[in-house]
Each structure stands twice: as C-alpha cells, then as structure tokens.
Design a protein around this motif. Structure first.
Motif, PDB file in Angstrom:
ATOM      1  N   THR A 223     -10.122  19.173 -23.807  1.00 41.43           N
ATOM      2  CA  THR A 223     -10.999  19.626 -24.877  1.00 41.43           C
ATOM      3  C   THR A 223     -11.921  20.744 -24.410  1.00 41.43           C
ATOM      4  O   THR A 223     -12.234  20.859 -23.225  1.00 41.43           O
ATOM      5  CB  THR A 223     -11.851  18.448 -25.414  1.00 41.43           C
ATOM      6  N   HIS A 224     -12.334  21.564 -25.370  1.00 45.30           N
ATOM      7  CA  HIS A 224     -13.419  22.520 -25.154  1.00 45.30           C
ATOM      8  C   HIS A 224     -14.682  22.061 -25.877  1.00 45.30           C
ATOM      9  O   HIS A 224     -15.671  22.809 -25.906  1.00 45.30           O
ATOM     10  CB  HIS A 224     -12.999  23.908 -25.658  1.00 45.30           C
ATOM     11  N   GLU A 225     -14.629  20.860 -26.447  1.00 44.95           N
ATOM     12  CA  GLU A 225     -15.780  20.330 -27.165  1.00 44.95           C
ATOM     13  C   GLU A 225     -16.735  19.666 -26.167  1.00 44.95           C
ATOM     14  O   GLU A 225     -16.637  18.477 -25.877  1.00 44.95           O
ATOM     15  CB  GLU A 225     -15.323  19.323 -28.229  1.00 44.95           C
ATOM     16  N   ILE A 226     -17.656  20.451 -25.639  1.00 43.66           N
ATOM     17  CA  ILE A 226     -18.562  19.945 -24.618  1.00 43.66           C
ATOM     18  C   ILE A 226     -19.469  18.857 -25.180  1.00 43.66           C
ATOM     19  O   ILE A 226     -19.805  17.889 -24.479  1.00 43.66           O
ATOM     20  CB  ILE A 226     -19.396  21.090 -24.015  1.00 43.66           C
ATOM     21  N   GLY A 227     -19.844  18.982 -26.455  1.00 43.24           N
ATOM     22  CA  GLY A 227     -20.667  17.943 -27.076  1.00 43.24           C
ATOM     23  C   GLY A 227     -19.959  16.602 -27.114  1.00 43.24           C
ATOM     24  O   GLY A 227     -20.565  15.558 -26.834  1.00 43.24           O
ATOM     25  N   PHE A 228     -18.672  16.612 -27.443  1.00 45.92           N
ATOM     26  CA  PHE A 228     -17.886  15.372 -27.428  1.00 45.92           C
ATOM     27  C   PHE A 228     -17.781  14.829 -26.017  1.00 45.92           C
ATOM     28  O   PHE A 228     -17.927  13.621 -25.795  1.00 45.92           O
ATOM     29  CB  PHE A 228     -16.489  15.632 -28.002  1.00 45.92           C
ATOM     30  N   ALA A 229     -17.524  15.701 -25.052  1.00 40.54           N
ATOM     31  CA  ALA A 229     -17.419  15.261 -23.660  1.00 40.54           C
ATOM     32  C   ALA A 229     -18.719  14.608 -23.203  1.00 40.54           C
ATOM     33  O   ALA A 229     -18.716  13.569 -22.537  1.00 40.54           O
ATOM     34  CB  ALA A 229     -17.074  16.447 -22.760  1.00 40.54           C
ATOM     35  N   ARG A 230     -19.837  15.200 -23.582  1.00 47.49           N
ATOM     36  CA  ARG A 230     -21.136  14.656 -23.186  1.00 47.49           C
ATOM     37  C   ARG A 230     -21.399  13.305 -23.846  1.00 47.49           C
ATOM     38  O   ARG A 230     -21.920  12.378 -23.233  1.00 47.49           O
ATOM     39  CB  ARG A 230     -22.243  15.641 -23.552  1.00 47.49           C
ATOM     40  N   PRO A 250     -20.656  12.686 -17.267  1.00 44.32           N
ATOM     41  CA  PRO A 250     -21.018  13.910 -17.996  1.00 44.32           C
ATOM     42  C   PRO A 250     -22.361  14.501 -17.573  1.00 44.32           C
ATOM     43  O   PRO A 250     -22.490  15.722 -17.448  1.00 44.32           O
ATOM     44  CB  PRO A 250     -21.037  13.443 -19.457  1.00 44.32           C
ATOM     45  N   THR A 251     -23.362  13.647 -17.364  1.00 54.66           N
ATOM     46  CA  THR A 251     -24.676  14.183 -16.994  1.00 54.66           C
ATOM     47  C   THR A 251     -24.628  14.924 -15.665  1.00 54.66           C
ATOM     48  O   THR A 251     -25.325  15.926 -15.471  1.00 54.66           O
ATOM     49  CB  THR A 251     -25.712  13.053 -16.914  1.00 54.66           C
ATOM     50  N   GLN A 252     -23.805  14.456 -14.750  1.00 53.37           N
ATOM     51  CA  GLN A 252     -23.683  15.114 -13.450  1.00 53.37           C
ATOM     52  C   GLN A 252     -22.922  16.419 -13.556  1.00 53.37           C
ATOM     53  O   GLN A 252     -23.378  17.479 -13.103  1.00 53.37           O
ATOM     54  CB  GLN A 252     -22.974  14.189 -12.464  1.00 53.37           C
ATOM     55  N   VAL A 253     -21.740  16.363 -14.168  1.00 55.50           N
ATOM     56  CA  VAL A 253     -20.870  17.542 -14.198  1.00 55.50           C
ATOM     57  C   VAL A 253     -21.412  18.620 -15.125  1.00 55.50           C
ATOM     58  O   VAL A 253     -21.384  19.821 -14.792  1.00 55.50           O
ATOM     59  CB  VAL A 253     -19.444  17.139 -14.618  1.00 55.50           C
ATOM     60  N   LEU A 254     -21.915  18.220 -16.304  1.00 52.42           N
ATOM     61  CA  LEU A 254     -22.337  19.200 -17.301  1.00 52.42           C
ATOM     62  C   LEU A 254     -23.752  19.715 -17.073  1.00 52.42           C
ATOM     63  O   LEU A 254     -24.061  20.863 -17.404  1.00 52.42           O
ATOM     64  CB  LEU A 254     -22.216  18.600 -18.705  1.00 52.42           C
ATOM     65  N   ASP A 255     -24.612  18.876 -16.535  1.00 52.45           N
ATOM     66  CA  ASP A 255     -26.010  19.284 -16.357  1.00 52.45           C
ATOM     67  C   ASP A 255     -26.342  19.745 -14.944  1.00 52.45           C
ATOM     68  O   ASP A 255     -27.304  20.485 -14.746  1.00 52.45           O
ATOM     69  CB  ASP A 255     -26.944  18.118 -16.720  1.00 52.45           C
ATOM     70  N   ASN A 256     -25.547  19.331 -13.980  1.00 51.37           N
ATOM     71  CA  ASN A 256     -25.841  19.683 -12.601  1.00 51.37           C
ATOM     72  C   ASN A 256     -24.557  19.947 -11.820  1.00 51.37           C
ATOM     73  O   ASN A 256     -24.278  19.288 -10.808  1.00 51.37           O
ATOM     74  CB  ASN A 256     -26.654  18.564 -11.928  1.00 51.37           C
ATOM     75  N   PRO A 257     -23.743  20.913 -12.266  1.00 54.68           N
ATOM     76  CA  PRO A 257     -22.472  21.169 -11.586  1.00 54.68           C
ATOM     77  C   PRO A 257     -22.699  21.628 -10.154  1.00 54.68           C
ATOM     78  O   PRO A 257     -23.698  22.292  -9.843  1.00 54.68           O
ATOM     79  CB  PRO A 257     -21.830  22.267 -12.437  1.00 54.68           C
ATOM     80  N   THR A 259     -20.578  23.561  -8.247  1.00 57.63           N
ATOM     81  CA  THR A 259     -19.907  24.781  -7.796  1.00 57.63           C
ATOM     82  C   THR A 259     -20.273  25.947  -8.702  1.00 57.63           C
ATOM     83  O   THR A 259     -20.524  25.779  -9.904  1.00 57.63           O
ATOM     84  CB  THR A 259     -18.371  24.618  -7.797  1.00 57.63           C
ATOM     85  N   ASP A 260     -20.267  27.137  -8.139  1.00 59.67           N
ATOM     86  CA  ASP A 260     -20.563  28.338  -8.919  1.00 59.67           C
ATOM     87  C   ASP A 260     -19.525  28.550 -10.003  1.00 59.67           C
ATOM     88  O   ASP A 260     -19.853  29.011 -11.105  1.00 59.67           O
ATOM     89  CB  ASP A 260     -20.601  29.564  -8.003  1.00 59.67           C
ATOM     90  N   ARG A 261     -18.263  28.228  -9.700  1.00 62.00           N
ATOM     91  CA  ARG A 261     -17.200  28.445 -10.686  1.00 62.00           C
ATOM     92  C   ARG A 261     -17.440  27.586 -11.922  1.00 62.00           C
ATOM     93  O   ARG A 261     -17.265  28.060 -13.063  1.00 62.00           O
ATOM     94  CB  ARG A 261     -15.850  28.092 -10.061  1.00 62.00           C
ATOM     95  N   VAL A 262     -17.820  26.336 -11.745  1.00 63.10           N
ATOM     96  CA  VAL A 262     -18.068  25.461 -12.890  1.00 63.10           C
ATOM     97  C   VAL A 262     -19.331  25.898 -13.632  1.00 63.10           C
ATOM     98  O   VAL A 262     -19.371  25.892 -14.867  1.00 63.10           O
ATOM     99  CB  VAL A 262     -18.161  23.989 -12.440  1.00 63.10           C
ATOM    100  N   ARG A 263     -20.354  26.303 -12.904  1.00 62.50           N
ATOM    101  CA  ARG A 263     -21.567  26.792 -13.570  1.00 62.50           C
ATOM    102  C   ARG A 263     -21.261  28.003 -14.437  1.00 62.50           C
ATOM    103  O   ARG A 263     -21.737  28.117 -15.573  1.00 62.50           O
ATOM    104  CB  ARG A 263     -22.643  27.125 -12.529  1.00 62.50           C
ATOM    105  N   ALA A 264     -20.441  28.913 -13.931  1.00 58.01           N
ATOM    106  CA  ALA A 264     -20.082  30.105 -14.702  1.00 58.01           C
ATOM    107  C   ALA A 264     -19.269  29.730 -15.932  1.00 58.01           C
ATOM    108  O   ALA A 264     -19.491  30.280 -17.027  1.00 58.01           O
ATOM    109  CB  ALA A 264     -19.306  31.080 -13.811  1.00 58.01           C
ATOM    110  N   PHE A 265     -18.318  28.804 -15.772  1.00 65.56           N
ATOM    111  CA  PHE A 265     -17.507  28.370 -16.907  1.00 65.56           C
ATOM    112  C   PHE A 265     -18.386  27.751 -17.985  1.00 65.56           C
ATOM    113  O   PHE A 265     -18.278  28.092 -19.176  1.00 65.56           O
ATOM    114  CB  PHE A 265     -16.452  27.370 -16.443  1.00 65.56           C
TER     115      PHE A 265
END
Length: 271
Positions: A223-230, A250-257, A259-265
């Motif tokens: 999915t690209h639905e970040i709200g659903f993932a969260r 979700p709180t870890q990956v989406l709020d505090n990634p 890696t730079d690659r994930v932060r940029a994405f």
C-alpha cells in the motif's frame, strides 16, 4: 482480465486443503531472491510474519513489493531461498508449479489485485460463487449462501446481481475481496488494492480490511496509504531496491525511520 485471479483459484484444488484452524500459520521467507535478466527484483529477502498479523509493505515503485506477494502465492517463481508457511515449503524448484505446497498456500492465502480482475461476463454474485463451485466442488446452495454472507460483510448485498460494468471502482474491489474470501482463506495478500480509487472509495475498501483484521485474519498489504498503515498495521516493512530497509511498529518506522532512504521516501509520500 481475470487470468491471475483464476489461475490462483484454479490451481488451488481440493487435494490440498488449507491449513487447519489450529495450525501454525507463520510465514517465513529466508534469503528469497528474484531476478529478471540482469535486474535483481528481490535481493536475499528474509521476513517472518506471525499468525493474525497485519503487515503493511511500503516503499518506492519497483522496489519488489508486488513481486514478493506473487512469490508468496506461487504466481511467480523465485531464484533462490525458501518460503515456508507452517509445514509447507516453497523452493525455487517447486515455486510456480502445481505441487501440493503451492496448492495449499493458494488455498490458505487469497490474493486481491490492484485492477480487480472480476470476470466481466458474470454478475457480482456469480464472480463470488465461481471458484467454490468449480474448484471446491461445493453444492450450489451452499456456495450461494456463502456468497450472500460475504456480500453482507463487504456491504454490497443489494448489488448481488449487478454486472461489473455497473459497479464503482470501490464496489468492484469489495467484490474482489469477497471472491477471495469465498475460498475460506486464513489470510489475504493485497496488492495496492486502493491505488486506482478516489479517497472516498479507498475508505470503503480499507474499512473492509480493518474489519477482517479485527477478526484475526492475517493480512499482508502492499500500500501507499500511510494513514492506513499507521492506523491498522501491526508492522510496517519498507522494501526498496529489492531489500528490506526497515521493519517495525508503525510509530517506529513512520515517525522515526532509521535510514536516509526511508526518510526521503516518507517525505515524498507525506508531502
């Protein structure tokens, strides 16, 4: 149009029933790699998913997310590694064929595609009953009763006799979910099933997934639905360039990634 959907059902025949309710449904991928020519799509991916988990697979397009689902369902072969569900193991030698392991996995995990893949010449109800009748050999009355219950679950009882061309995109996708559930799987593999829908219709479909999650079904959702993932995922897995870059709550990956690659994405997706 519906070739992948029918292939998944048609090769999931009665000789290999789905895992029993008490079986260990843990999914374990170990060093799974997939290549197309010189291009590596999956690069030694290892991932474990526990029974009843909802896992959101996110990441840039072309990162290998859809390929990963297709390998899990036996719709695509892979080149090395292994995939295990309970006691059933897929290897490069067995993947993509009609062996008992693939049949069992296809019965255990239904797949819902981005483009619905409904049969255009069948009504909504007929789309749902086709595989139980032809693959499972259910009596027509039982298959119809099962389809009626599933139409209630996805909120489309009043559209049982509608043709796909008469349904909105969100309604088509909910019928596709009901069709997958008609085979009584223990989990669903969902491949960007809201990407072609407008926001209101996306909400209709995601509500159905959240209901299935509450009932304990294992869900793996590209999915690209970040709200659903969260909101709904137990874990978020970020896949890019065929590799897992992040895996956690979700709180870890989406709020505090990490890696730079994930932060940029995420900055692009959430912009």
């Amino acid at each position: 149009m519906a070739s992948d959907a029918w292939e998944g059902a048609a090769h999931a025949g009665p000789p290999s029933p789905p895992l029993s309710a008490g079986a260990d449904l843990r999914i374990q991928l170990t060093d799974v790699s997939k290549r197309y020519g010189d291009r590596t799509i999956l690069d030694r991916v290892s991932l474990t998913i526990q029974p009843g988990e909802t896992v959101a697979l996110i990441g840039p397009s072309g990162g290998g997310k859809s390929t990963l689902l297709r390998c899990l369902n036996g719709l695509s072969t892979f080149d090395s590694g292994r995939i295990q569900v309970g006691d059933h193991v897929l290897t490069p030698a067995s993947a993509g064929g009609n062996g008992s392991a693939i049949q069992t996995m296809r019965r255990t995990f239904g797949m819902v595609f981005q483009d619905f893949q409904l049969f255009p010449h069948l009504t909504a109800l007929q789309n749902i009953v086709e595989a139980p009748l032809r693959v499972l050999g259910l009596p027509r009355q039982e298959a119809m009763q099962r389809a009626g219950r599933l139409l209630e679950i996805v909120g489309l009882s009043s559209h049982a006799h509608a043709w796909p061309r008469q349904l909105s995109g969100g309604q088509k996708q909910r019928i596709a979910i009901a069709r997958a559930l008609a085979m009584q799987p223990r989990g669903l593999l969902c491949d960007e099933i809201t990407s072609a829908l407008d926001p209101e219709l996306k909400h209709e479909v995601l509500e159905v997934l959240e209901k299935l999650k509450s009932e304990g079904m294992t869900l793996i959702v590209v999915t690209h639905e970040i709200g659903f993932a969260r909101r709904a995922a137990d874990r978020v897995v970020v896949l890019a360039d065929g590799r897992i870059l992040e895996d956690g709550p979700p709180t870890q990956v989406l709020d505090n990634p990490g890696t730079d690659r994930v932060r940029a994405f995420l900055s692009r997706v959430l912009a």
